[in-house]
Each structure stands twice: as structure tokens, then as C-alpha cells.
Design a protein around this motif. Structure first.
Motif, PDB file in Angstrom:
ATOM      1  N   HIS A 193     -13.734  14.507  -0.389  1.00 33.55           N
ATOM      2  CA  HIS A 193     -13.114  13.419   0.365  1.00 33.55           C
ATOM      3  C   HIS A 193     -12.684  12.263  -0.533  1.00 33.55           C
ATOM      4  O   HIS A 193     -13.432  11.826  -1.409  1.00 33.55           O
ATOM      5  N   ILE A 194     -11.479  11.769  -0.253  1.00 41.69           N
ATOM      6  CA  ILE A 194     -10.977  10.525  -0.845  1.00 41.69           C
ATOM      7  C   ILE A 194     -10.373   9.744   0.313  1.00 41.69           C
ATOM      8  O   ILE A 194      -9.593  10.301   1.091  1.00 41.69           O
ATOM      9  N   VAL A 195     -10.771   8.490   0.455  1.00 44.65           N
ATOM     10  CA  VAL A 195     -10.284   7.682   1.567  1.00 44.65           C
ATOM     11  C   VAL A 195      -9.862   6.297   1.076  1.00 44.65           C
ATOM     12  O   VAL A 195     -10.276   5.852   0.000  1.00 44.65           O
ATOM     13  N   VAL A 196      -9.061   5.651   1.908  1.00 42.51           N
ATOM     14  CA  VAL A 196      -8.750   4.241   1.731  1.00 42.51           C
ATOM     15  C   VAL A 196      -9.101   3.569   3.056  1.00 42.51           C
ATOM     16  O   VAL A 196      -8.626   3.976   4.118  1.00 42.51           O
ATOM     17  N   LEU A 197      -9.976   2.579   2.989  1.00 39.44           N
ATOM     18  CA  LEU A 197     -10.403   1.844   4.167  1.00 39.44           C
ATOM     19  C   LEU A 197      -9.790   0.461   4.145  1.00 39.44           C
ATOM     20  O   LEU A 197      -9.808  -0.222   3.114  1.00 39.44           O
ATOM     21  N   CYS A 198      -9.238   0.048   5.263  1.00 35.35           N
ATOM     22  CA  CYS A 198      -8.642  -1.281   5.395  1.00 35.35           C
ATOM     23  C   CYS A 198      -9.720  -2.243   5.907  1.00 35.35           C
ATOM     24  O   CYS A 198     -10.225  -2.080   7.020  1.00 35.35           O
ATOM     25  N   LEU A 199     -10.090  -3.205   5.055  1.00 28.88           N
ATOM     26  CA  LEU A 199     -11.104  -4.177   5.442  1.00 28.88           C
ATOM     27  C   LEU A 199     -10.573  -5.131   6.508  1.00 28.88           C
ATOM     28  O   LEU A 199      -9.412  -5.549   6.452  1.00 28.88           O
ATOM     29  N   THR A 254       1.974  11.415  -0.362  1.00 26.55           N
ATOM     30  CA  THR A 254       2.902  11.359   0.765  1.00 26.55           C
ATOM     31  C   THR A 254       2.197  11.778   2.049  1.00 26.55           C
ATOM     32  O   THR A 254       1.076  12.298   2.017  1.00 26.55           O
ATOM     33  N   ASP A 255       2.854  11.556   3.145  1.00 29.92           N
ATOM     34  CA  ASP A 255       2.363  11.990   4.459  1.00 29.92           C
ATOM     35  C   ASP A 255       0.954  11.497   4.764  1.00 29.92           C
ATOM     36  O   ASP A 255       0.071  12.275   5.124  1.00 29.92           O
ATOM     37  N   VAL A 256       0.732  10.201   4.614  1.00 30.98           N
ATOM     38  CA  VAL A 256      -0.576   9.633   4.943  1.00 30.98           C
ATOM     39  C   VAL A 256      -0.594   9.205   6.408  1.00 30.98           C
ATOM     40  O   VAL A 256       0.423   8.787   6.958  1.00 30.98           O
ATOM     41  N   VAL A 257      -1.755   9.353   7.009  1.00 23.79           N
ATOM     42  CA  VAL A 257      -1.938   8.956   8.400  1.00 23.79           C
ATOM     43  C   VAL A 257      -3.116   7.992   8.452  1.00 23.79           C
ATOM     44  O   VAL A 257      -4.204   8.290   7.946  1.00 23.79           O
ATOM     45  N   VAL A 259      -8.997   3.834   8.543  1.00 23.82           N
ATOM     46  CA  VAL A 259      -9.236   4.716   7.402  1.00 23.82           C
ATOM     47  C   VAL A 259      -8.003   5.593   7.200  1.00 23.82           C
ATOM     48  O   VAL A 259      -7.373   6.024   8.159  1.00 23.82           O
ATOM     49  N   ILE A 260      -7.664   5.812   5.939  1.00 22.33           N
ATOM     50  CA  ILE A 260      -6.602   6.740   5.561  1.00 22.33           C
ATOM     51  C   ILE A 260      -7.260   7.837   4.743  1.00 22.33           C
ATOM     52  O   ILE A 260      -7.899   7.568   3.721  1.00 22.33           O
ATOM     53  N   ASP A 261      -7.135   9.073   5.218  1.00 21.31           N
ATOM     54  CA  ASP A 261      -7.743  10.217   4.548  1.00 21.31           C
ATOM     55  C   ASP A 261      -6.766  10.767   3.514  1.00 21.31           C
ATOM     56  O   ASP A 261      -5.691  11.242   3.860  1.00 21.31           O
ATOM     57  N   LEU A 262      -7.151  10.698   2.251  1.00 17.29           N
ATOM     58  CA  LEU A 262      -6.333  11.229   1.164  1.00 17.29           C
ATOM     59  C   LEU A 262      -6.901  12.536   0.622  1.00 17.29           C
ATOM     60  O   LEU A 262      -6.514  12.999  -0.451  1.00 17.29           O
ATOM     61  N   SER A 263      -7.815  13.141   1.358  1.00 14.87           N
ATOM     62  CA  SER A 263      -8.548  14.306   0.861  1.00 14.87           C
ATOM     63  C   SER A 263      -7.660  15.502   0.538  1.00 14.87           C
ATOM     64  O   SER A 263      -8.028  16.331  -0.298  1.00 14.87           O
ATOM     65  N   LEU A 319       0.839  -1.197   0.000  1.00 14.81           N
ATOM     66  CA  LEU A 319       0.000   0.000   0.000  1.00 14.81           C
ATOM     67  C   LEU A 319       0.876   1.250   0.000  1.00 14.81           C
ATOM     68  O   LEU A 319       0.615   2.196  -0.753  1.00 14.81           O
ATOM     69  N   GLU A 320       1.927   1.258   0.804  1.00  9.41           N
ATOM     70  CA  GLU A 320       2.847   2.399   0.837  1.00  9.41           C
ATOM     71  C   GLU A 320       3.541   2.586  -0.507  1.00  9.41           C
ATOM     72  O   GLU A 320       3.718   3.721  -0.968  1.00  9.41           O
ATOM     73  N   LEU A 321       3.907   1.491  -1.161  1.00 13.12           N
ATOM     74  CA  LEU A 321       4.505   1.569  -2.489  1.00 13.12           C
ATOM     75  C   LEU A 321       3.508   2.158  -3.485  1.00 13.12           C
ATOM     76  O   LEU A 321       3.863   3.023  -4.298  1.00 13.12           O
TER      77      LEU A 321
END
Length: 131
Positions: free
Chosen positions: A121-127, A51-54, A67-71, A41-43
Motif C-alpha cells: 500500500h501507498i497512500v496520500v492522505l489529505c489533512l 495517473t487515474d487517481v481516485v 485518502v488517495i490509494d496509489l497502491s 497535487l495533480e501536477l
């Protein structure tokens, strides 16, 4: 394999991330991407220029761990040729095999980036893993 859901919800209210069903209420579309884990995922983020995702934990969610907020980021708006070049880099760096499933799980980036970049908003959710 770990499943990550890329989505552009109409809200960042944590209630929307309680389950896949509640996510469906605030998203027109979302896409499942299967990766070996956090390193892939980081790659992927690196190759997308994000960059700088939390990552934020979702302890009360039925279906998602986090959840990772890419907004604040923009997804690259690939032409067909640019997507193919990105995909080749992805394969070379990740060591994944090229097949229709692999290609298909990332092609949404080419189709939806322009639309999603206009949303708030753009997010990535880890199932959570299926038992």
C-alpha cells in the motif's frame, strides 16, 4: 496551504486513517507535503507518472478529509541526478520557490520510493485544516 501525508501503511483498513496516531501504528514513516491545493497535487502526480487517481472521502476521520490509494502505481525510483531534474521540472511547472523546505519536502521520494514500491500500500492522505 493544504497538507498531504504520503505514507506506505501495512494495511488499507480505514481504521488506520482515523487520525495521525492510528496511522503511526501502521507506518514506519510518512511525510507531510504542503501544497497550494488539489491542482498542485495533480501536477505532482503528473510529474511522478501517476495517473487515474481516485480520492475517497473519510468523513469519520479525526485528522484526514480523504485518502488517495496509489497502491496500483509505482513511485519513480530517482537517482540523485534524476531527482534534481524532476525537482527542476516541479519548480518550473508549479512556480514554487526553490528553498530547503521545498526541496526537503520532496526528497523522501528519492529515499523511500524503492522501499515503498515493494509494499502493498501507498497512500496520500489529505489533512484537515488546522483551526
Amino acid at each position: 496551504m493544504q497538507h498531504y501525508v504520503f505514507a506506505s501503511p501495512g494495511t488499507f483498513d480505514r481504521e488506520a486513517f482515523n487520525s495521525v496516531a492510528t496511522l503511526e501504528n501502521v507506518c514506519d514513516e510518512f511525510f507531510d507535503v504542503s501544497l497550494s491545493g488539489t491542482e498542485e497535487l495533480e501536477l505532482l502526480f503528473e510529474l511522478l507518472g501517476i495517473t487515474d487517481v481516485v480520492e475517497e472521502s473519510l468523513p469519520d476521520s479525526e485528522d484526514f478529509n480523504s485518502v488517495i490509494d496509489l497502491s496500483t502505481s509505482k513511485l519513480p525510483e530517482f537517482s540523485a541526478e534524476e531527482f534534481d531534474a524532476f525537482y527542476e521540472k516541479w519548480l518550473a511547472r508549479s512556480g514554487r520557490e526553490s528553498d530547503m523546505d521545498e526541496y526537503g519536502q520532496l526528497i523522501f521520494l528519492q529515499r523511500y520510493a524503492k522501499k515503498w514500491n515493494k509494499n502493498l500500500h501507498i497512500v496520500v492522505l489529505c489533512l484537515k485544516p488546522l483551526l
